[in-house]
Write a protein that holds these residues in place. Structure first.
Motif, PDB file in Angstrom:
ATOM      1  N   ILE A  70       0.880  -1.195  -0.054  1.00 18.55           N
ATOM      2  CA  ILE A  70       0.019  -0.140   0.068  1.00 18.55           C
ATOM      3  C   ILE A  70       0.737   1.405  -0.065  1.00 18.55           C
ATOM      4  CG2 ILE A  70      -1.796   1.314   1.188  1.00 18.55           C
ATOM      5  CD1 ILE A  70      -2.906  -1.227  -0.117  1.00 18.55           C
ATOM      6  N   ILE A  71       1.883   1.183   0.795  1.00 25.54           N
ATOM      7  CA  ILE A  71       2.781   2.497   0.993  1.00 25.54           C
ATOM      8  C   ILE A  71       3.569   2.663  -0.464  1.00 25.54           C
ATOM      9  CG2 ILE A  71       5.032   3.524   2.048  1.00 25.54           C
ATOM     10  CD1 ILE A  71       4.203   2.044   4.496  1.00 25.54           C
ATOM     11  N   SER A  72       3.685   1.689  -0.990  1.00 28.85           N
ATOM     12  CA  SER A  72       4.646   1.895  -2.250  1.00 28.85           C
ATOM     13  C   SER A  72       3.488   2.275  -3.385  1.00 28.85           C
ATOM     14  CB  SER A  72       5.340   0.573  -2.817  1.00 28.85           C
ATOM     15  OG  SER A  72       4.347  -0.454  -2.629  1.00 28.85           O
ATOM     16  N   MET A  73       2.427   1.642  -3.404  1.00 22.00           N
ATOM     17  CA  MET A  73       1.541   2.148  -4.401  1.00 22.00           C
ATOM     18  C   MET A  73       0.859   3.604  -4.188  1.00 22.00           C
ATOM     19  SD  MET A  73      -1.075  -1.032  -5.295  1.00 22.00           S
ATOM     20  CE  MET A  73      -1.727  -1.370  -3.667  1.00 22.00           C
ATOM     21  N   VAL A  74       0.588   4.121  -3.119  1.00 21.88           N
ATOM     22  CA  VAL A  74       0.582   5.546  -2.697  1.00 21.88           C
ATOM     23  C   VAL A  74       1.519   6.547  -3.231  1.00 21.88           C
ATOM     24  CG1 VAL A  74      -0.043   7.105  -0.916  1.00 21.88           C
ATOM     25  CG2 VAL A  74      -1.328   4.842  -0.730  1.00 21.88           C
ATOM     26  N   CYS A 130       9.666  -1.587  -4.953  1.00 24.68           N
ATOM     27  CA  CYS A 130       8.333  -1.511  -5.531  1.00 24.68           C
ATOM     28  C   CYS A 130       7.785  -0.298  -6.325  1.00 24.68           C
ATOM     29  CB  CYS A 130       7.150  -1.933  -4.778  1.00 24.68           C
ATOM     30  SG  CYS A 130       5.390  -2.036  -5.166  1.00 24.68           S
ATOM     31  N   PHE A 131       8.215   0.945  -5.529  1.00 28.52           N
ATOM     32  CA  PHE A 131       8.079   2.316  -6.083  1.00 28.52           C
ATOM     33  C   PHE A 131       8.792   2.401  -7.476  1.00 28.52           C
ATOM     34  CE2 PHE A 131      10.008   6.554  -6.552  1.00 28.52           C
ATOM     35  CZ  PHE A 131       8.959   7.300  -6.691  1.00 28.52           C
ATOM     36  N   ALA A 182      -6.431   3.216 -15.537  1.00 28.08           N
ATOM     37  CA  ALA A 182      -5.576   2.002 -15.990  1.00 28.08           C
ATOM     38  C   ALA A 182      -4.076   1.692 -15.305  1.00 28.08           C
ATOM     39  CB  ALA A 182      -5.087   2.158 -17.504  1.00 28.08           C
ATOM     40  N   ALA A 183      -3.477   2.915 -14.843  1.00 24.27           N
ATOM     41  CA  ALA A 183      -2.195   2.848 -14.154  1.00 24.27           C
ATOM     42  C   ALA A 183      -2.598   2.319 -12.683  1.00 24.27           C
ATOM     43  CB  ALA A 183      -1.922   4.346 -13.804  1.00 24.27           C
ATOM     44  N   ILE A 184      -3.826   2.671 -11.975  1.00 23.87           N
ATOM     45  CA  ILE A 184      -3.908   2.131 -10.810  1.00 23.87           C
ATOM     46  C   ILE A 184      -4.151   0.606 -10.778  1.00 23.87           C
ATOM     47  CG2 ILE A 184      -5.775   2.084  -8.768  1.00 23.87           C
ATOM     48  CD1 ILE A 184      -6.158   5.004  -9.231  1.00 23.87           C
ATOM     49  N   SER A 191       2.580  -4.468  -7.785  1.00 21.63           N
ATOM     50  CA  SER A 191       3.102  -4.065  -6.433  1.00 21.63           C
ATOM     51  C   SER A 191       3.322  -5.439  -5.580  1.00 21.63           C
ATOM     52  CB  SER A 191       2.190  -3.278  -5.640  1.00 21.63           C
ATOM     53  OG  SER A 191       0.928  -3.861  -5.589  1.00 21.63           O
ATOM     54  N   TRP A 192       2.468  -6.204  -5.556  1.00 21.10           N
ATOM     55  CA  TRP A 192       2.574  -7.470  -4.778  1.00 21.10           C
ATOM     56  C   TRP A 192       3.611  -8.594  -5.280  1.00 21.10           C
ATOM     57  CZ3 TRP A 192       0.648  -9.261  -0.582  1.00 21.10           C
ATOM     58  CH2 TRP A 192      -0.664  -8.653   0.075  1.00 21.10           C
ATOM     59  N   LYS A 193       4.087  -8.684  -6.528  1.00 18.67           N
ATOM     60  CA  LYS A 193       5.179  -9.331  -7.336  1.00 18.67           C
ATOM     61  C   LYS A 193       6.169  -8.742  -6.738  1.00 18.67           C
ATOM     62  CE  LYS A 193       2.394 -10.658 -11.124  1.00 18.67           C
ATOM     63  NZ  LYS A 193       0.895 -10.012 -10.964  1.00 18.67           N
ATOM     64  N   ALA A 194       6.412  -7.253  -6.903  1.00 14.38           N
ATOM     65  CA  ALA A 194       7.726  -6.687  -6.784  1.00 14.38           C
ATOM     66  C   ALA A 194       8.126  -6.822  -5.291  1.00 14.38           C
ATOM     67  CB  ALA A 194       7.566  -5.284  -7.208  1.00 14.38           C
ATOM     68  N   VAL A 195       6.968  -6.423  -4.313  1.00 16.78           N
ATOM     69  CA  VAL A 195       7.345  -6.497  -2.815  1.00 16.78           C
ATOM     70  C   VAL A 195       7.735  -7.789  -2.338  1.00 16.78           C
ATOM     71  CG1 VAL A 195       6.055  -6.286  -0.692  1.00 16.78           C
ATOM     72  CG2 VAL A 195       5.814  -4.581  -2.232  1.00 16.78           C
ATOM     73  N   VAL A 196       7.017  -8.973  -2.818  1.00 19.15           N
ATOM     74  CA  VAL A 196       7.416 -10.427  -2.287  1.00 19.15           C
ATOM     75  C   VAL A 196       8.539 -10.756  -2.756  1.00 19.15           C
ATOM     76  CG1 VAL A 196       6.558 -12.649  -2.502  1.00 19.15           C
ATOM     77  CG2 VAL A 196       5.011 -10.944  -2.288  1.00 19.15           C
ATOM     78  N   ALA A 197       8.943 -10.040  -4.224  1.00 20.34           N
ATOM     79  CA  ALA A 197      10.381 -10.639  -4.721  1.00 20.34           C
ATOM     80  C   ALA A 197      11.452 -10.024  -4.023  1.00 20.34           C
ATOM     81  CB  ALA A 197      10.535 -10.181  -6.043  1.00 20.34           C
TER      82      ALA A 197
END
Length: 473
Positions: A70-74, A130-131, A182-184, A191-197
């Motif tokens: 959530i933080i990285s998406m925001v 993720c950012f 579209a961006a959201i 974001s989930w793929k990047a964060v978990v990796a």
């Protein structure tokens, strides 16, 4: 309602059947391999989930991974929005950002993770990675939206002096809403793929990625499957929730006025008195083809001047130059500080604003009696019954009357009307002229462009044939 319920039940039933099929397939594959270390069965995975569900750390792992996403998406969305706006407005900023945005779009995520691990604490690595993965997606999508903004609506905002937050609220944000959505949607999954990796390699204390790595080290395949299941479930749930929310951002008719509701941010109205407009030796061409050549003419204060002539001779180009929407090649336009109201050849209605707000857009910089004025002008144009509809729900004739309402309601000193009564039947045109013409043209400098010589003779103080421009002084 019955048909809708039946269709919905069928869809749910089919989804259940698909789920049962794949669970059965998994069970059969586990029985065939018969090695829980390689492929635990659904029952064994469920038992592992129950064991983990009784532990406090399990929920902390989920919570911290969710928080990092959530933080990285925001951050990515907020800064992507800001920088895309800056790049849209400033070519130097755009050029400066082209390289880093292109770089992070192309570089493998693993390379970013490995490098960020050297620089940042373990708990921050996933957010930073993720950012950097999500920011280019937001930036490029929204910048593309700004670049494709409808220039006709921007000209409309310029004419009616809609600036600052009002222009952002009523033109820019709705204008790029497709690209924002579209961006959201894209970053919700990414974001989930990047964060978990990143968690797998950076080893923060609480994270689903690190627990997956532990399960692998200790050959706890059932736990590994649980963490994969949790990650997939939360990822899909977040994507679904986000899509549900942003799908509500579609443009729908509304029974109130956004403009009246936002009046507290308006700067107030400053009246300007009418004055003469003097055109001296004006010339203009497009791609080397001359449209205006040494035009000289004077439009007197408080006078209605009709300009009559065939299409394609530059009448619209002339009034666009007077309104400040085009630059002349040479010559001068002399006029005082004027507030302009302009009826364009096109209706130029704002598709996401209802009829009330499209009319009120002509006085968005005012703060007094907007509701009363809009209702009054709509009544005289015979469109009171469609005030809460969107332009897309109207006929062509009604759309044009809404454009007339926006033009007529503005307390301008210069009124430009380009074929104001096109598409209206004679009876309706006669009623509108009788109710409104003297009222909206009183004490204004009026330029009336028309092909209809009868309208020109009846409505103007002076009629000029376009071919006579050179003779005017």
């Amino acid at each position: 309602m019955k048909i809708y319920t039946t269709a919905k039940n069928k869809k749910i039933f089919s989804q259940i059947l698909i789920f049962v099929f794949w669970i059965g397939f998994w069970q059969c594959a586990a029985m065939l391999i018969d090695k829980p270390l390689l492929l635990p069965s659904p029952i064994e995975t469920l038992q592992a989930l129950i064991r983990l569900a009784g532990k406090r750390d399990f929920y902390l792992n989920i919570g911290f991974t969710f928080m990092r996403c959530i933080i990285s998406m925001v951050l990515a969305f907020g800064l992507g929005m800001i920088f895309s706006w800056c790049a849209y407005k400033n070519k130097l900023i755009r050029g400066f950002l082209n390289f880093p945005v292109g770089f992070f779009k192309a570089v493998p995520v693993m390379a970013i993770i490995i490098y960020v691990i050297l620089l940042a604490p373990a708990d921050s690595v996933a957010v930073i990675v993720c950012f950097f993965m999500c920011f280019p997606v937001v930036y490029t999508n929204i910048l593309e939206g700004f670049d494709s903004m409808d220039n006709q609506l921007l000209e409309l905002a310029k004419i009616y002096e809609v600036t600052g937050m009002n222009r952002f609220r009523y033109i820019y944000i709705p204008g790029v809403m497709v690209q924002i959505k579209a961006a959201i949607k894209l970053i919700a999954g990414l974001s989930w793929k990047a964060v978990v990796a990143a968690e797998v390699l950076s080893i923060p204390k609480y994270s689903l990625g690190y627990q997956m790595m532990n399960a692998k080290y200790y050959l706890e395949t059932d736990f590994l499957f649980v963490y994969i299941f949790v990650i997939v479930t939360f990822s899909l749930a977040v994507e679904k929730a986000i899509k549900t929310v942003i799908n509500r951002w579609d443009f729908r008719a509304y029974d109130y006025s956004k403009i009246v509701k936002g009046l507290k941010s308006n700067p107030g109205y400053e009246s300007k008195v009418p004055c003469e407009v003097n055109i001296r030796h004006l010339s203009k061409d497009f791609d080397g083809k001359g449209v205006l050549d040494d035009v000289n003419i004077q439009f007197k204060k408080g006078e209605v001047t009709a300009i009559v002539g065939p299409s394609g001779q530059g009448k619209t180009t002339l009034v666009r130059i007077i309104a400040g929407l085009e630059k002349q090649k040479s010559g001068m336009v002399e006029k005082g500080p004027m507030r302009t109201s302009y009826l364009f050849q096109e209706d130029r209605l704002i598709p996401w604003l209802n009829v009330f707000d499209n009319i009120a857009f002509g006085i968005v910089s005012m703060e007094d009696d907007i509701e009363k004025k809009v209702v009054s002008i709509a009544d005289m144009l015979e469109i009171s019954d469609v005030l809460w509809k969107l332009p897309g729900e109207l006929s062509g004739g009604m759309r044009h009357r809404v454009a007339l309402g926006r033009t007529f309601i503005c307390e301008s000193s210069l009124l430009i009307l380009d074929e104001p009564f096109r598409g209206l039947d004679e009876d309706l045109k006669g009623r509108i002229i009788k109710r409104l013409w003297k009222r909206v043209t009183c004490d204004k400098t009026v330029l009336l462009i028309t092909h209809n010589r009868n309208d020109a003779d009846r409505l103007s103080d002076r009629v000029i044939e376009y071919e006579d421009f050179r003779a005017q002084n």
